[in-house]
Design a protein around this motif. Structure first.
Motif, PDB file in Angstrom:
ATOM      1  N   TRP A  66       0.823  -1.195   0.000  1.00 11.95           N
ATOM      2  CA  TRP A  66       0.000   0.000   0.000  1.00 11.95           C
ATOM      3  C   TRP A  66       0.868   1.260   0.000  1.00 11.95           C
ATOM      4  CZ3 TRP A  66      -4.655   1.102  -1.387  1.00 11.95           C
ATOM      5  CH2 TRP A  66      -5.297   2.247  -0.947  1.00 11.95           C
ATOM      6  N   TYR A 126      -2.360   1.890   6.094  1.00 13.64           N
ATOM      7  CA  TYR A 126      -3.139   0.758   5.592  1.00 13.64           C
ATOM      8  C   TYR A 126      -4.439   1.246   4.969  1.00 13.64           C
ATOM      9  CZ  TYR A 126       0.193  -1.892   8.328  1.00 13.64           C
ATOM     10  OH  TYR A 126       1.359  -2.421   8.828  1.00 13.64           O
ATOM     11  N   PRO A 127      -4.916   0.560   3.950  1.00  9.90           N
ATOM     12  CA  PRO A 127      -6.148   1.000   3.279  1.00  9.90           C
ATOM     13  C   PRO A 127      -7.378   0.768   4.148  1.00  9.90           C
ATOM     14  CG  PRO A 127      -5.428  -1.124   2.408  1.00  9.90           C
ATOM     15  CD  PRO A 127      -4.337  -0.655   3.336  1.00  9.90           C
TER      16      PRO A 127
END
Length: 320
Positions: free
Chosen positions: A178, A205-206
């Motif tokens: 990511w 983090y997504p």
């Protein structure tokens, strides 16, 4: 549906795992870090459907391929020898070789040293730079980093990065992917590590997984690395000074066969390699095309699969 089959072949006195699809002229694809044959999941069926024998290999140290025990077993010369052995095992005439991330230098150097085996060469993310320079790579990276550690230098000590990553393989891979992807807007620079710290300190983090990296995809990578470990993959970085020595006789040498480069607008190695790209008229005299994909990060063939496939097919068709 195109069937992807798997086998292992003997190459350069080790075992190399191949994923294959289709029949026709061979296109050999080489992954980078931290990846596997699976990184070419969007290319294998498309190339097969267009009349090519698409092959994605697991580089030594990864997946089902052999995992030598010494750091020096991962030097570039041996990676090139592995490729030569794979081409011999496939025994399907001249091959077009394609590489991403560390796979790009493997592809570039394979074409440089054995142009007789290849119809063309394509590099994704990492430009061909023709080597050379008076300063060892690790010394150059230290100068670039200042008070921090460049991530390649951070990986030099055996065991340190392995412990960091293997504490939670899935989360580390997700953060690394990511952080280097094109979806992150103004995110932290994960190429620089706080001296004495960890790379993962900077990970974000997504909230929702992107289309190009689903939970299922992440599970595949996690299983591969929980099986293989990270000593072999990280040892590629631990040979950059050896490679500088091994290839010193080839410094400045152009690649004589047709070539293609695909980079990402937001991709670190593509950005750092701007001067190498600008010099392609000398280093890649048979360049077919050099294209930088808008908005793309490091994981080019996954983030921009459709455009990558179009460019690869254009290049492959030009070689007929």
């Amino acid at each position: 549906m195109v069937e992807i089959t798997h086998r292992t072949v003997s190459s350069n006195n080790i075992r190399i795992h191949l994923a294959e699809a289709g029949e026709g002229p061979t296109v050999l694809m080489i992954h980078g870090f931290p990846e596997s044959w699976y990184s070419w999941r969007e290319q294998l069926p498309v190339l097969a459907e267009q009349g090519y024998h698409a092959v994605a290999m697991d580089v030594r140290g990864y997946g089902r391929s052999s995992k030598p025990q010494n750091v020096e077993d991962y030097r570039m010369m041996l990676k090139v020898a592995d490729v030569v052995g794979v081409v011999d095992a496939i025994d399907n005439g001249k091959v077009t070789i394609v590489g991403h991330d560390w796979g790009a230098p493997i592809a570039w150097n394979s074409a440089l040293l054995r142009p007789d085996l290849f119809s063309g060469v394509a590099g994704l993310s990492v430009p061909y730079s023709a080597g050379g320079g008076v300063v060892r790579p690790t010394e150059l990276f230290a100068m670039m980093a200042g008070d921090d550690d460049f991530y390649i230098n951070h990986f030099q000590e055996v065991g340190k990065a392995e412990r960091e990553i293997e504490a939670d393989v899935r989360q580390w891979i997700l953060g690394f992917y990511w952080g280097a992807g094109g979806d992150v807007i103004d995110g932290p620079n994960i190429s620089m590590v706080r001296r004495g710290g960890t790379l993962s300190e900077k990970f974000v983090y997504p909230d929702v997984m992107p289309d190009w990296m689903t939970d299922k995809d992440l599970d595949v990578y996690t299983r591969e690395f929980e099986y293989s470990g990270f000593f072999g993959p990280l040892s590629r970085y631990r040979n950059v000074d050896r490679d500088w020595e091994d290839f010193s006789a080839f410094a400045g040498q152009p690649i004589a066969i047709p070539s293609l480069f695909i980079g990402g607008e937001k991709d670190g190695p593509t950005i750092w390699g701007a001067s190498a790209i600008a010099n392609y008229n000398q280093t890649l005299p048979k360049l077919f095309k050099s294209e930088i994909l808008p908005g793309a990060g490091h994981w080019i063939q996954q983030e921009r699969a459709e455009r990558t496939n179009e460019l690869l097919l254009e290049f492959l068709n030009s070689l007929k």
